[in-house]
Design a protein around this motif. Structure first.
Motif, short mmCIF file in Angstrom:
data_model
loop_
_atom_site.label_atom_id
_atom_site.label_comp_id
_atom_site.label_asym_id
_atom_site.label_seq_id
_atom_site.Cartn_x
_atom_site.Cartn_y
_atom_site.Cartn_z
N ASN A 223 9.88 4.87 1.85
CA ASN A 223 9.81 4.04 3.05
C ASN A 223 9.52 4.86 4.29
OD1 ASN A 223 10.56 2.05 1.30
ND2 ASN A 223 12.43 1.46 2.34
N LEU A 224 10.07 6.07 4.34
CA LEU A 224 9.88 6.91 5.53
C LEU A 224 8.41 7.25 5.75
CD1 LEU A 224 11.18 8.52 7.83
CD2 LEU A 224 11.51 10.40 6.25
N GLU B 173 0.82 -1.21 0.00
CA GLU B 173 0.00 0.00 0.00
C GLU B 173 0.87 1.26 0.00
OE1 GLU B 173 -2.95 0.89 3.18
OE2 GLU B 173 -3.42 -1.23 2.86
N TYR B 174 1.89 1.24 0.84
CA TYR B 174 2.74 2.41 0.97
C TYR B 174 3.86 2.45 -0.07
CZ TYR B 174 0.81 4.11 5.35
OH TYR B 174 0.00 4.65 6.30
N GLY B 175 4.02 1.38 -0.81
CA GLY B 175 5.13 1.33 -1.76
C GLY B 175 6.47 1.05 -1.11
N VAL B 176 6.43 0.49 0.09
CA VAL B 176 7.68 0.20 0.80
C VAL B 176 8.36 -1.01 0.17
CG1 VAL B 176 8.61 -0.55 3.01
CG2 VAL B 176 6.87 1.21 2.94
N THR B 177 9.66 -0.89 -0.09
CA THR B 177 10.40 -1.98 -0.74
C THR B 177 11.66 -2.31 0.04
OG1 THR B 177 11.33 -0.28 -2.14
CG2 THR B 177 9.59 -1.62 -3.10
N ASP C 262 10.43 3.20 21.32
CA ASP C 262 10.55 2.39 20.11
C ASP C 262 10.71 3.23 18.86
OD1 ASP C 262 10.30 0.15 21.64
OD2 ASP C 262 8.14 -0.03 21.35
N VAL C 263 10.39 4.51 18.95
CA VAL C 263 10.50 5.36 17.76
C VAL C 263 11.93 5.33 17.24
CG1 VAL C 263 10.34 7.72 16.91
CG2 VAL C 263 8.60 6.84 18.44
N VAL C 264 12.88 5.38 18.15
CA VAL C 264 14.28 5.36 17.76
C VAL C 264 14.63 4.05 17.07
CG1 VAL C 264 16.59 5.26 18.74
CG2 VAL C 264 15.00 6.99 19.53
N ALA C 265 14.11 2.95 17.62
CA ALA C 265 14.37 1.65 17.00
C ALA C 265 13.78 1.58 15.60
CB ALA C 265 13.80 0.53 17.86
N ILE C 266 12.60 2.18 15.43
CA ILE C 266 11.91 2.07 14.13
C ILE C 266 12.57 2.97 13.08
CG2 ILE C 266 9.71 2.45 12.97
CD1 ILE C 266 8.38 1.59 15.62
N ILE C 267 13.01 4.15 13.48
CA ILE C 267 13.73 4.99 12.51
C ILE C 267 14.99 4.25 12.07
CG2 ILE C 267 15.00 7.14 12.20
CD1 ILE C 267 13.04 8.46 14.10
N GLY C 268 15.65 3.60 13.02
CA GLY C 268 16.86 2.86 12.69
C GLY C 268 16.59 1.71 11.74
N THR C 269 15.51 0.99 11.99
CA THR C 269 15.24 -0.20 11.19
C THR C 269 14.76 0.14 9.78
OG1 THR C 269 14.14 -2.34 11.20
CG2 THR C 269 12.82 -0.50 11.86
N LEU C 270 14.23 1.36 9.58
CA LEU C 270 13.83 1.75 8.23
C LEU C 270 15.05 2.00 7.35
CD1 LEU C 270 10.76 4.09 8.64
CD2 LEU C 270 10.85 2.00 7.35
N ASP C 271 16.19 2.26 7.98
CA ASP C 271 17.44 2.48 7.27
C ASP C 271 17.30 3.58 6.22
OD1 ASP C 271 20.04 2.16 6.57
OD2 ASP C 271 19.72 0.43 5.26
N ILE C 272 16.99 4.77 6.69
CA ILE C 272 16.86 5.89 5.77
C ILE C 272 18.17 6.68 5.72
CG2 ILE C 272 14.38 6.23 5.91
CD1 ILE C 272 15.10 8.42 8.06
#
Lengths: 210, 370
Positions: free
Chosen positions: B338-339, B217-221, B353-363
């Motif tokens: 992705n962001l 839906e979001y186009g995340v790859t 967890d916000v910090v963990a999630i920003i990290g895991t998106l690898d932007i």
């Protein structure tokens, strides 16, 4: 080194300021508007015919005016009003469930100057498809957010860079540039050296750099 | 956002960034909190906007090539490959097999350096200090190969339209082989530190879940999509640069949480080594440049070409008007797209967890803002 590769004949002489303001003469060619002084060849796209074109023709008739393929990549040109239903149809009936990108190309001399390009992908058939619509300056384009959630930021970027507004978008604001910025940088008449002098002065406290 | 509608009596708005070490650059996230629970976010981006797409319209095709390295600056080789492939598509040429093999080796090496930077900083965000030193130590070895090949470590400009500018240097094969031999045990070493580490597992499992359907839906790859169980990788789906010759797996996971994205990326590094090992054994002989004129002037037309960059689908949509400068270059950046899913991932979770999630998106913000 790379110097070797720079075309001697076509590049401006060393030290010359880069060509900035003049819009390129070929601007209108692909859109088929006024003839520029030296008309360049148009895109050599060939008609596209396949199983998908059949069902699209059946469903949308003359809402889609062109089915073409170029370099093995298929695209269709559609009426702006039909965009919603085409995206919806492609998503539900043909599995084009991934909206890869939305972008725009500016052809200032064309009657409808902005060509919006929607790139779709189908995981099921491993196929790509581009949909193009044309909108005039000041006319709102239909938003695709309620079909593909991911269109949200992509449409905001198009608005930010080209000034094309999207009807029905939940949050139609600039995304990359500051909100108070005036002007749309990716329009062809916007010089590469141009800045919003007032914004720079007020927010950075310096004279704009040109 | 007007305060009157944005805020409830119990709600608090917290501003995170743009000067914050865990946002990996200049990302500003406005968090709406109820106690420790995140009830909404808004990303403010654009601090690194340089107008790359505008610059492209004012440079020749060849002059623009180094600029693309400055978008995703930790994976510059991938950026360059995508751009070269797009222009080659417009010119309707293909790089010679030798150039393709070298491109694959350098791009996979680049995937490893990108993932190593992600792993080190992600672990650091979670509170594990050690991995970052290990990662940077081993990343250095890969960067030395880039430096020996083209003189630059990060913004490499390694490829040219039509192939390669430089022949590989003496000892290139040995160095790549040595790196492959050295690196696999190192991946095990990182996994020893983290994979079964109780703190690591507790901080990551079930955090920031994004299902496969939501990704589409979001186009995340990229790894984020694969961690949600969708086995899709452009190197397999639409092979480019000769990837169809190599034998490798697409690692996937099922839960789509932060821990799964970690395991997917770890396995991807092993697969990259596998590809490099095959490629280095059979670099074909022959020229390294296709026949490209001194003036790159593609026929009028347009093409969209995308590759599997370390962060996801990196695409270039290029419109040519048969002049020496592109009429339009659009970059489809994986980080930007992705962001956008950040809001869905953090909503309802805890602020920690916000910090963990920003990290895991690898932007990479250079690519988000361009």
């Amino acid at each position: 080194m790379a110097d070797e590769e720079i075309p001697a004949s076509a590049a401006p002489p060393a030290g010359a300021p880069p060509k900035v303001a003049a819009p390129k003469p070929a601007a209108a060619a692909a859109a088929g508007a006024h003839a520029p002084p030296k008309p360049p060849p148009a895109m050599a796209a060939t008609p596209w015919d396949g199983p998908l074109t059949g069902s699209l023709k059946q469903a949308f008739g003359d809402q889609i005016s062109q089915y073409s393929t170029y370099l093995g990549q298929n695209f269709v040109v559609a009426n702006a009003e039909a965009l919603d239903s085409i995206l919806d149809f492609l998503k539900l009936e043909a599995d084009f469930d991934y909206l890869v990108d939305i972008t725009a190309v500016d052809y200032p001399k064309a009657e409808k100057r902005f060509e919006l390009v929607y790139i779709l992908y189908s995981f099921a058939s491993n196929e790509r498809l581009r949909i193009k619509i044309h909108v005039a300056d000041g006319v709102k384009a239909p938003s695709a957010v309620h079909v593909h959630v991911g269109a949200n930021w992509l449409e905001r970027e198009v608005f930010d860079m080209f000034g094309v507004e999207f009807e029905g978008h939940p949050n139609m604001r600039r995304i990359l540039l500051p909100e108070e910025w005036t002007g749309f940088p990716l329009r062809k008449e916007y010089s590469i050296l141009k800045q919003d002098d007032r914004w720079v002065k007020e927010n950075l406290g310096i004279e704009s750099g040109h | 956002m007007p305060e009157s509608t944005f805020l409830d009596v119990n709600e608090l708005v917290l501003n995170m960034g743009p000067q914050h070490p865990s946002t990996h650059g200049v990302l500003r996230v406005i968090l709406k909190l109820d106690g420790e629970t995140v009830t909404g976010t808004e990303c403010v981006i654009g601090y690194l906007h340089r107008g790359v797409e505008k610059i492209a319209e004012n440079r020749t095709y060849i002059q623009f090539a180094p600029y693309v390295d400055r978008m995703d600056y930790v994976a510059a080789v991938s950026n360059g490959l995508g751009y070269c492939l797009a222009i080659e598509k417009l010119l309707n040429i293909e790089a010679p097999p030798r150039a393709q093999a070298v491109r694959v080796i350098l791009t996979e090496l680049n995937r490893i350096t990108s993932h190593l930077l992600w792993l080190g900083t992600h672990a650091l965000d979670i509170g594990a200090i050690t991995p970052v030193f290990y990662c940077f130590r081993d990343r250095e070895e890969a960067l030395k190969i880039f430096e020996n090949y083209c003189g630059a470590r990060l913004t490499t400009h390694a490829f040219r339209i039509g192939g390669l500018q430089y022949e590989v240097y003496d000892g290139f094969e040995q160095e790549v082989r040595a790196f492959c031999d050295m690196f696999i045990p190192k991946v095990d070493e990182y996994e020893e530190l983290l994979t079964n580490n109780r703190i690591w597992v507790n901080r990551l499992k079930g955090v920031g879940v994004l299902t496969g359907d939501e990704c589409k839906e979001y186009g995340v790859t990229g790894p984020v999509l694969r961690a949600a169980g969708v086995k899709w990788d452009l190197r397999k789906a639409q092979p480019y640069s000769g990837y169809e010759q190599y034998d490798f797996d697409i690692p996937t996971a099922q839960n789509g949480d932060t821990y799964d994205r970690y395991t997917v990326r770890m396995e991807e590094m092993r697969q990259s080594v596998r590809i490099m090992r095959q490629a280095i054994e059979k670099i074909p002989a022959g020229p390294i440049m296709a026949k490209v004129g001194k003036v790159v002037k593609p026929p009028a037309g347009e093409a969209y070409v995308s590759i599997e960059a370390p962060k996801g689908e990196l695409g270039y949509y290029v419109v040519s008007d048969n002049s020496t400068q592109p009429y339009r270059v659009r970059v489809r950046p994986p980080s930007f797209v992705n962001l956008q899913a950040l809001d869905r991932m953090v909503r309802g979770g805890l602020i920690a967890d916000v910090v963990a999630i920003i990290g895991t998106l690898d932007i990479v913000l250079g690519e988000v803002d361009r």
